[in-house]
Write a protein that holds these residues in place. Sequence first.
Motif, PDB file in Angstrom:
ATOM      1  N   GLU A 111       6.918  -3.550  -1.952  1.00 48.15           N
ATOM      2  CA  GLU A 111       6.238  -3.983  -3.171  1.00 48.15           C
ATOM      3  C   GLU A 111       5.498  -2.804  -3.814  1.00 48.15           C
ATOM      4  O   GLU A 111       5.054  -1.886  -3.118  1.00 48.15           O
ATOM      5  N   PRO A 112       5.371  -2.814  -5.149  1.00 51.21           N
ATOM      6  CA  PRO A 112       4.725  -1.685  -5.831  1.00 51.21           C
ATOM      7  C   PRO A 112       3.336  -1.348  -5.304  1.00 51.21           C
ATOM      8  O   PRO A 112       2.981  -0.172  -5.175  1.00 51.21           O
ATOM      9  N   GLU A 113       2.550  -2.385  -4.986  1.00 50.13           N
ATOM     10  CA  GLU A 113       1.199  -2.119  -4.492  1.00 50.13           C
ATOM     11  C   GLU A 113       1.238  -1.343  -3.180  1.00 50.13           C
ATOM     12  O   GLU A 113       0.460  -0.384  -2.978  1.00 50.13           O
ATOM     13  N   LEU A 114       2.139  -1.738  -2.277  1.00 46.89           N
ATOM     14  CA  LEU A 114       2.256  -1.022  -1.008  1.00 46.89           C
ATOM     15  C   LEU A 114       2.830   0.367  -1.229  1.00 46.89           C
ATOM     16  O   LEU A 114       2.419   1.331  -0.556  1.00 46.89           O
ATOM     17  N   MET A 115       3.761   0.509  -2.162  1.00 51.78           N
ATOM     18  CA  MET A 115       4.321   1.834  -2.455  1.00 51.78           C
ATOM     19  C   MET A 115       3.215   2.801  -2.853  1.00 51.78           C
ATOM     20  O   MET A 115       3.151   3.938  -2.349  1.00 51.78           O
ATOM     21  N   PHE A 116       2.306   2.363  -3.724  1.00 48.24           N
ATOM     22  CA  PHE A 116       1.213   3.251  -4.143  1.00 48.24           C
ATOM     23  C   PHE A 116       0.217   3.488  -3.010  1.00 48.24           C
ATOM     24  O   PHE A 116      -0.320   4.592  -2.871  1.00 48.24           O
ATOM     25  N   THR A 117      -0.020   2.484  -2.179  1.00 46.66           N
ATOM     26  CA  THR A 117      -0.908   2.662  -1.022  1.00 46.66           C
ATOM     27  C   THR A 117      -0.363   3.729  -0.081  1.00 46.66           C
ATOM     28  O   THR A 117      -1.093   4.632   0.359  1.00 46.66           O
ATOM     29  N   LEU A 118       0.939   3.635   0.219  1.00 46.65           N
ATOM     30  CA  LEU A 118       1.544   4.614   1.123  1.00 46.65           C
ATOM     31  C   LEU A 118       1.626   5.991   0.481  1.00 46.65           C
ATOM     32  O   LEU A 118       1.485   7.015   1.170  1.00 46.65           O
ATOM     33  N   ALA A 119       1.855   6.029  -0.817  1.00 43.91           N
ATOM     34  CA  ALA A 119       1.894   7.318  -1.510  1.00 43.91           C
ATOM     35  C   ALA A 119       0.552   8.032  -1.387  1.00 43.91           C
ATOM     36  O   ALA A 119       0.492   9.243  -1.117  1.00 43.91           O
ATOM     37  N   ARG A 120      -0.521   7.267  -1.575  1.00 44.95           N
ATOM     38  CA  ARG A 120      -1.855   7.868  -1.440  1.00 44.95           C
ATOM     39  C   ARG A 120      -2.100   8.298   0.001  1.00 44.95           C
ATOM     40  O   ARG A 120      -2.640   9.388   0.258  1.00 44.95           O
TER      41      ARG A 120
END
Length: 341
Positions: A28-37
């Motif tokens: 999911e997009p929210e998790l994608m950004f969390t992992l990216a950070r």
Amino acid sequence: MIHDPSLEAFIRGIPKAELHVHIEGALEPELMFTLARRNGIALPWDNVDDLRQAYDFHNLQSFLDIYYRGADVLQHVQDFYDLTFSYFKRAAEDNVRHVELFFDPQTHTRRDVPFETVITGIRGACVDAESRLGISSRMILCFLRHLSPSSALESLRLAVPFRPWICGVGLDSSEAGNPPSKFQSVFDEAREENFRVVAHAGEEGPASYIREALDLLGAQRIDHGVRCFEDEELVERLVREQIPLTVCPLSNVKLRVFPEMAQHNLKRMIDRGLMVTVNSDDPAYFGGYVADNYVAAAQALGLTRAEVVALAKNSFQASFLVHDRKLALIAEVERYAASAA
């Protein structure tokens, strides 16, 4: 389109299996950004809303371009665990009782993420999902068909030491121009290692790809298969042999295989007696998890409760579960249907 709230509730509650879900496609997009950070990775989108707006796909390749870019955030065992367990938590909301999930190790090993890192994270979440959520699972390693057979063979050989964790092998990614016959030697070796065999065929590729998957790869299940009606003899064979088809309605519409859900051929498949199942494919990208796929198809195609029950039963029958476990789960479906009558 018929909106029946009682049918929707019935669908969401019925016990079901999911046999066609790419775990990387549940990012999911929210998790994608969390992992990216967490991993210090820059994404080409400014925020979640920008990323969601990019999900305007016109074919399979336009989706894969974003799919592979998003997978770059997966770096460590914990990342693969978090991704997989987040999927299982969402599946539990749809009363999914069993999952046979795909994973694409080449997507990660080509980025120098070790095979062991990928499978350890996914496997850990599978174990916890069974103990904490009551969802059993199997893992299916998929080869990327846009890459070379030698790359697939390397991935297969990396998998052999983890054979107790991996139920089978499959074939996914860009179908057009990459026929199953390209990978015949790889699947020959996989069968020698006693892996089960599935293959994506007949989504963007023609019905002849379904024949190749069956005859050359030894596929026991066809993922998608919606173009089978191009070949009447093939349809008759699929019905006669009850070869399962793992159909993903929302994905098919999102990727323009069908212009709208009302034109999907799922109802035609049911009427012909095909062993068809309903699945989500890449739920984070295509707008719905498995129950959403059931609901969208049922509403657009006018499916009855009896047809929904048959689809749920098929999902267990088509699985790689042992016979007694299949029967037990099918009995759960029957009890549910009787109690909701």
